[in-house]
Design a protein around this motif. Structure first.
Motif, mmCIF file in Angstrom:
data_model
loop_
_atom_site.group_PDB
_atom_site.id
_atom_site.type_symbol
_atom_site.label_atom_id
_atom_site.label_comp_id
_atom_site.label_asym_id
_atom_site.label_seq_id
_atom_site.Cartn_x
_atom_site.Cartn_y
_atom_site.Cartn_z
ATOM 1 N N THR A 66 84.585 46.461 73.121
ATOM 2 C CA THR A 66 83.119 46.430 73.176
ATOM 3 C C THR A 66 82.539 45.980 71.839
ATOM 4 O O THR A 66 81.612 45.164 71.799
ATOM 5 C CB THR A 66 82.572 47.815 73.562
ATOM 6 N N THR A 67 83.089 46.496 70.750
ATOM 7 C CA THR A 67 82.626 46.102 69.413
ATOM 8 C C THR A 67 82.836 44.609 69.191
ATOM 9 O O THR A 67 81.955 43.917 68.680
ATOM 10 C CB THR A 67 83.370 46.905 68.332
ATOM 11 N N PHE A 68 84.007 44.105 69.602
ATOM 12 C CA PHE A 68 84.287 42.681 69.450
ATOM 13 C C PHE A 68 83.374 41.831 70.321
ATOM 14 O O PHE A 68 82.957 40.750 69.924
ATOM 15 C CB PHE A 68 85.743 42.375 69.762
ATOM 16 N N LEU A 69 83.060 42.292 71.514
ATOM 17 C CA LEU A 69 82.152 41.540 72.388
ATOM 18 C C LEU A 69 80.745 41.478 71.821
ATOM 19 O O LEU A 69 80.035 40.495 72.001
ATOM 20 C CB LEU A 69 82.122 42.148 73.791
ATOM 21 N N ASP A 70 80.324 42.548 71.149
ATOM 22 C CA ASP A 70 78.982 42.618 70.571
ATOM 23 C C ASP A 70 78.872 41.909 69.224
ATOM 24 O O ASP A 70 77.777 41.748 68.695
ATOM 25 C CB ASP A 70 78.553 44.080 70.398
ATOM 26 N N SER A 71 80.001 41.478 68.682
ATOM 27 C CA SER A 71 80.035 40.854 67.368
ATOM 28 C C SER A 71 79.392 39.464 67.397
ATOM 29 O O SER A 71 79.341 38.799 68.426
ATOM 30 C CB SER A 71 81.486 40.733 66.904
ATOM 31 N N ASN A 72 78.931 39.023 66.235
ATOM 32 C CA ASN A 72 78.415 37.665 66.074
ATOM 33 C C ASN A 72 79.523 36.683 65.714
ATOM 34 O O ASN A 72 79.277 35.493 65.603
ATOM 35 C CB ASN A 72 77.327 37.632 65.001
ATOM 36 N N GLU A 73 80.731 37.192 65.508
ATOM 37 C CA GLU A 73 81.884 36.363 65.162
ATOM 38 C C GLU A 73 82.544 35.834 66.431
ATOM 39 O O GLU A 73 82.952 36.603 67.297
ATOM 40 C CB GLU A 73 82.910 37.159 64.360
ATOM 41 N N VAL A 74 82.652 34.519 66.532
ATOM 42 C CA VAL A 74 83.254 33.895 67.706
ATOM 43 C C VAL A 74 84.705 34.340 67.869
ATOM 44 O O VAL A 74 85.165 34.600 68.976
ATOM 45 C CB VAL A 74 83.162 32.358 67.617
ATOM 46 N N SER A 75 85.428 34.447 66.763
ATOM 47 C CA SER A 75 86.841 34.834 66.847
ATOM 48 C C SER A 75 86.996 36.233 67.448
ATOM 49 O O SER A 75 87.926 36.479 68.222
ATOM 50 C CB SER A 75 87.503 34.766 65.473
ATOM 51 N N GLU A 76 86.092 37.153 67.113
ATOM 52 C CA GLU A 76 86.153 38.497 67.681
ATOM 53 C C GLU A 76 85.779 38.479 69.160
ATOM 54 O O GLU A 76 86.373 39.201 69.961
ATOM 55 C CB GLU A 76 85.274 39.461 66.899
ATOM 56 N N ASN A 77 84.809 37.664 69.535
ATOM 57 C CA ASN A 77 84.460 37.514 70.941
ATOM 58 C C ASN A 77 85.656 37.006 71.741
ATOM 59 O O ASN A 77 85.963 37.531 72.828
ATOM 60 C CB ASN A 77 83.291 36.540 71.135
#
Length: 91
Positions: free
Chosen positions: A72-83
């Motif tokens: 969930t944190t990665f999905l909410d991130s502004n970083e494309v790599s985390e998404n």
């Protein structure tokens, strides 16, 4: 369960720090703009499968809660790599 730091402390106490570290390493391997490290998605699958067999029901539920929180944190991130890492973990 209170704050997330309490949840993580509880999770580490019940599942072992090695399990959390392994989970975090695999997710980090998935979080890249280019192709992730070979076998990272399979490693995540095998890690979750192994922990499902090895941990008690409550400890495994805590591990999965931690995994879902990271995704969930990665999905909410502004970083494309985390998404991308979150989507790869879900897949």
């Amino acid at each position: 369960m209170g704050s997330s730091s309490q949840a993580i402390r509880y999770l580490v106490a019940t599942t072992g720090a090695g399990n959390i570290d392994a989970l975090n390493r695999v997710l980090a391997d998935l979080c890249t703009r280019s192709n992730p490290k070979d076998g990272a998605a399979l490693t995540l699958r095998l890690l979750v499968k192994k922990e499902a067999c090895d941990l008690s029901g409550e400890a495994f539920a805590c591990l999965m809660d931690h995994l879902y929180e990271l995704i969930t944190t990665f999905l909410d991130s502004n970083e494309v790599s985390e998404n991308l890492g979150a989507l790869r973990a879900i897949d």
